[in-house]
Enzyme design. Structure first.
Site, PDB file in Angstrom:
ATOM      1  N   PHE A  14      35.155  31.951  41.680  1.00 39.28           N
ATOM      2  CA  PHE A  14      35.420  31.630  43.085  1.00 39.28           C
ATOM      3  C   PHE A  14      34.605  30.402  43.486  1.00 39.28           C
ATOM      4  CE2 PHE A  14      35.782  32.855  47.703  1.00 39.28           C
ATOM      5  CZ  PHE A  14      37.173  32.828  47.739  1.00 39.28           C
ATOM      6  N   VAL A 134      45.111  19.134  33.469  1.00 37.39           N
ATOM      7  CA  VAL A 134      45.179  17.668  33.333  1.00 37.39           C
ATOM      8  C   VAL A 134      45.578  17.064  34.668  1.00 37.39           C
ATOM      9  CG1 VAL A 134      46.309  15.732  32.181  1.00 37.39           C
ATOM     10  CG2 VAL A 134      45.847  17.827  30.905  1.00 37.39           C
ATOM     11  N   LYS A 207      41.550  15.818  28.444  1.00 37.29           N
ATOM     12  CA  LYS A 207      42.865  15.727  29.097  1.00 37.29           C
ATOM     13  C   LYS A 207      43.868  14.950  28.221  1.00 37.29           C
ATOM     14  CE  LYS A 207      40.678  15.978  33.653  1.00 37.29           C
ATOM     15  NZ  LYS A 207      40.043  15.188  34.719  1.00 37.29           N
TER      16      LYS A 207
HETATM   17  P1  NAP Z   1      32.978  25.724  40.002  1.00 39.13           P
HETATM   18  O1  NAP Z   1      33.048  25.207  41.372  1.00 39.13           O
HETATM   19  O2  NAP Z   1      31.723  25.571  39.233  1.00 39.13           O
HETATM   20  O3  NAP Z   1      33.356  27.286  40.066  1.00 39.13           O
HETATM   21  C1  NAP Z   1      33.305  28.139  38.973  1.00 39.13           C
HETATM   22  C2  NAP Z   1      33.264  29.552  39.503  1.00 39.13           C
HETATM   23  O4  NAP Z   1      33.380  30.444  38.421  1.00 39.13           O
HETATM   24  C3  NAP Z   1      31.990  29.893  40.246  1.00 39.13           C
HETATM   25  O5  NAP Z   1      32.331  30.716  41.323  1.00 39.13           O
HETATM   26  C4  NAP Z   1      31.204  30.688  39.202  1.00 39.13           C
HETATM   27  O6  NAP Z   1      30.337  31.643  39.752  1.00 39.13           O
HETATM   28  C5  NAP Z   1      32.337  31.405  38.513  1.00 39.13           C
HETATM   29  N1  NAP Z   1      31.991  31.877  37.176  1.00 39.13           N
HETATM   30  C6  NAP Z   1      31.522  31.136  36.138  1.00 39.13           C
HETATM   31  N2  NAP Z   1      31.335  31.944  35.076  1.00 39.13           N
HETATM   32  C7  NAP Z   1      31.677  33.186  35.458  1.00 39.13           C
HETATM   33  C8  NAP Z   1      31.678  34.456  34.823  1.00 39.13           C
HETATM   34  N3  NAP Z   1      31.271  34.599  33.570  1.00 39.13           N
HETATM   35  N4  NAP Z   1      32.096  35.528  35.529  1.00 39.13           N
HETATM   36  C9  NAP Z   1      32.494  35.397  36.797  1.00 39.13           C
HETATM   37  N5  NAP Z   1      32.505  34.241  37.472  1.00 39.13           N
HETATM   38  C10 NAP Z   1      32.098  33.149  36.795  1.00 39.13           C
HETATM   39  O7  NAP Z   1      34.140  25.115  39.103  1.00 39.13           O
HETATM   40  P2  NAP Z   1      35.513  24.502  39.604  1.00 39.13           P
HETATM   41  O8  NAP Z   1      35.307  23.092  39.976  1.00 39.13           O
HETATM   42  O9  NAP Z   1      36.149  25.436  40.551  1.00 39.13           O
HETATM   43  O10 NAP Z   1      36.325  24.458  38.217  1.00 39.13           O
HETATM   44  C11 NAP Z   1      36.902  25.618  37.682  1.00 39.13           C
HETATM   45  C12 NAP Z   1      37.804  25.218  36.509  1.00 39.13           C
HETATM   46  O11 NAP Z   1      38.835  24.362  36.969  1.00 39.13           O
HETATM   47  C13 NAP Z   1      37.103  24.454  35.390  1.00 39.13           C
HETATM   48  O12 NAP Z   1      37.668  24.808  34.172  1.00 39.13           O
HETATM   49  C14 NAP Z   1      37.418  22.998  35.709  1.00 39.13           C
HETATM   50  O13 NAP Z   1      37.393  22.174  34.573  1.00 39.13           O
HETATM   51  C15 NAP Z   1      38.818  23.135  36.237  1.00 39.13           C
HETATM   52  N6  NAP Z   1      39.247  22.053  37.124  1.00 39.13           N
HETATM   53  C16 NAP Z   1      38.512  21.731  38.202  1.00 39.13           C
HETATM   54  C17 NAP Z   1      38.938  20.739  39.061  1.00 39.13           C
HETATM   55  C18 NAP Z   1      38.149  20.371  40.283  1.00 39.13           C
HETATM   56  O14 NAP Z   1      38.587  19.495  41.028  1.00 39.13           O
HETATM   57  N7  NAP Z   1      37.022  21.021  40.569  1.00 39.13           N
HETATM   58  C19 NAP Z   1      40.125  20.064  38.779  1.00 39.13           C
HETATM   59  C20 NAP Z   1      40.878  20.431  37.665  1.00 39.13           C
HETATM   60  C21 NAP Z   1      40.424  21.438  36.846  1.00 39.13           C
HETATM   61  P3  NAP Z   1      28.817  31.330  40.149  1.00 39.13           P
HETATM   62  O15 NAP Z   1      28.885  31.049  41.615  1.00 39.13           O
HETATM   63  O16 NAP Z   1      28.119  32.582  39.850  1.00 39.13           O
HETATM   64  O17 NAP Z   1      28.354  30.174  39.298  1.00 39.13           O
HETATM   65  N1  HSE Z   2      35.429  15.691  36.985  1.00 33.89           N
HETATM   66  C1  HSE Z   2      36.833  15.432  37.047  1.00 33.89           C
HETATM   67  C2  HSE Z   2      37.099  14.025  37.603  1.00 33.89           C
HETATM   68  C3  HSE Z   2      37.573  16.444  37.893  1.00 33.89           C
HETATM   69  O1  HSE Z   2      36.172  13.343  38.051  1.00 33.89           O
HETATM   70  O2  HSE Z   2      38.253  13.636  37.579  1.00 33.89           O
HETATM   71  C4  HSE Z   2      37.854  17.732  37.178  1.00 33.89           C
HETATM   72  O3  HSE Z   2      38.828  17.524  36.188  1.00 33.89           O
END
Ligand code: NAP
Ligand code: HSE
Length: 429
Positions: A14, A134, A207
């Protein structure tokens, strides 16, 4: 509508994306019966520390126990947005073996273990979708797998990291140096506390590996990708690039050639009239060439809470529709070939070199001699400045194999008249 089926989902994680997914599902709640023909309900959200999120979401759906989710037969779809390899990999494999469908945004996992996950999905007649892995909100996985399935795709090139594109835009448009632009990206929340994966090209590498696998129907993993980051680029290189009608962009490049798949990420001189040169700030874009399609470019937000959730929930809707129509597992792994990966030494490119030379007769002919011995042809050579007895020259070469330019650079580094090789970058042409 009455007596609709309810499709139940669990969100793992989350954070940024998990919260976006929660918001988008809640906002579209009343539309789902019409879009899917079923209700969509968030059954559980897995977190590590329930207290941390209890103000933001109903406590009844928060859990810190995976066993509660995997054992619940009423949960149809798992949305993995935790990130990292473990425990995400294990949870996804367990979910698929239990007949649950999976959506993930996890590029690290898909770029490394995609084949294993897709095989497991297929063995269990489940869907495993990963559009958000991606270019965030930009549709690209589904277009490559479905809309462009009639093409032989030969080239996929992308600006697929928003943080580095933001940094390069600030350097290009405001003359900032790399460290200042990185500090601004951090202050504005684009760059993470540890920006290594973005800056060094690893994020883009994951990606491009995923896209290359799908575009060329052959398995490409992150370890196959040559990566080089942007930290050595200076404002001066960008100024010189502009003078020659180029922009500098961090590109993910995948080409399907008769000798094998080229797959790489590096800063690249790209002509200003190429559509990718105009992609600025934190935007992403992917340029695709197919034999029937010709060229197409996909552009938009490559990251962020709601753009990424848009792609994740789109996948969830797709699965729920498949469930309604009893056709899950329709499109699985599309890697039916086993093509070689071309070693980077064999990849051909033009090069930009900025060098500091001893300013005396014979220096340029010695330089040209080394290029000649290594079969490197000079396309353009300009002396930019002269300071005491040092001259700065900028060279653009004709296309040449990487191993030849590296040999020339090795020789230059041993020559006294070559005081410094300040920059070496590949040129897209
Ligand atoms: P984030 O903000 O760091 O959130 C990750 C969440 O997962 C946190 O709530 C974390 O909890 C929880 N978590 C981690 N390990 C866990 C476990 N073992 N059990 C339960 N909860 C767990 O990451 P995000 O940016 O949302 O990214 C999530 C995924 O989407 C990644 O794979 C990332 O590469 C991908 N992604 C992200 C974006 C972007 O714009 N952010 C874009 C494309 C793809 P805690 O609060 O306890 O740490
Ligand atoms: N860290 C990435 C970026 C976002 O800057 O595009 C997650 O894929």
């Amino acid at each position: 509508m009455e007596n609709l089926q309810v499709r139940r989902v669990a969100i793992l994680g989350f954070g940024t994306v998990g919260k976006g997914v929660y918001k988008v599902i809640r906002k579209q709640q009343e539309e789902f019966p019409y879009i899917i023909g079923a209700e969509l309900e968030i059954a559980k959200i897995l977190v590590r520390n329930k207290a941390k999120y209890s103000q933001e979401v109903e406590e009844t759906i928060l859990t810190d126990t995976w066993a509660e989710i995997i054992a619940d037969d009423s949960i149809d779809i798992i949305i993995e947005v935790m990130g990292g390899i473990e425990p995400a990999r294990t949870y996804i494999l367990e979910a698929l073996r239990a007949g649950k469908h999976v959506v993930t945004a996890n590029k690290d996992l898909v770029a490394q273990h995609g084949h294993e996950l897709l095989d497991t999905a297929s063995q269990n007649n489940c869907d495993l979708l990963f559009e958000a892995s991606v270019a965030g909100g930009i549709p690209i996985i589904r277009p490559l797998k479905q809309c462009l399935a009639a093409n032989t795709i030969t080239e996929v090139i992308g600006i697929i990291n928003g943080t580095t594109n933001f940094i390069l835009t600030k350097m290009s448009q405001e003359g900032m140096e790399f460290q200042d632009a990185l500090a601004l990206a951090t202050e504005l929340g684009y760059a993470e506390a540890d920006p290594t994966a973005d800056i060094e090209g690893y994020d883009a590498g994951r990606k491009i590996a995923i896209m290359a696998s799908i575009a060329f129907h052959s398995r490409v993993t992150f370890s196959d990708v040559f990566t080089e980051g942007i930290s050595k680029i200076t404002a001066k290189d960008i100024r010189y690039a502009h003078e020659m009608d180029y922009e500098i962009k961090l590109l993910g490049i995948a080409c399907n050639t008769p000798e094998g798949i080229e797959v790489r990420v590096h800063p690249t001189f790209i002509p200003k009239n190429h559509p990718l040169a105009a992609v600025s700030d934190s935007f992403n874009a992917v340029f695709v060439h197919g034999d029937a399609l010709d060229d197409a470019m996909f552009y938009g937000r490559g990251a962020g809470e709601l753009p990424t959730a848009s792609a994740v929930v789109g996948d969830v809707i797709d699965i729920a529709r498949n469930m309604q129509n009893i056709c899950t597992g329709r499109i699985g792994c599309t890697c039916y070939k086993s093509l070689p990966i071309k070693p980077m030494a064999e990849v051909k490119s033009s090069y930009y070199l900025r060098m500091q030379l001893e300013d005396k007769p014979g220096t340029l002919s010695a330089l040209a001699g080394v290029f000649g011995e290594n079969k490197v042809s000079i396309f353009k050579l300009v002396q930019k400045t002269r300071d005491n007895d040092t001259a700065e020259v900028v060279i653009i070469t004709a296309p040449v194999k990487e191993k030849r330019i590296q040999e020339a650079i090795k020789t230059f580094s041993q020559m006294e008249i070559i005081r410094k090789i300040s920059s070496v970058m590949r040129v897209y042409d």
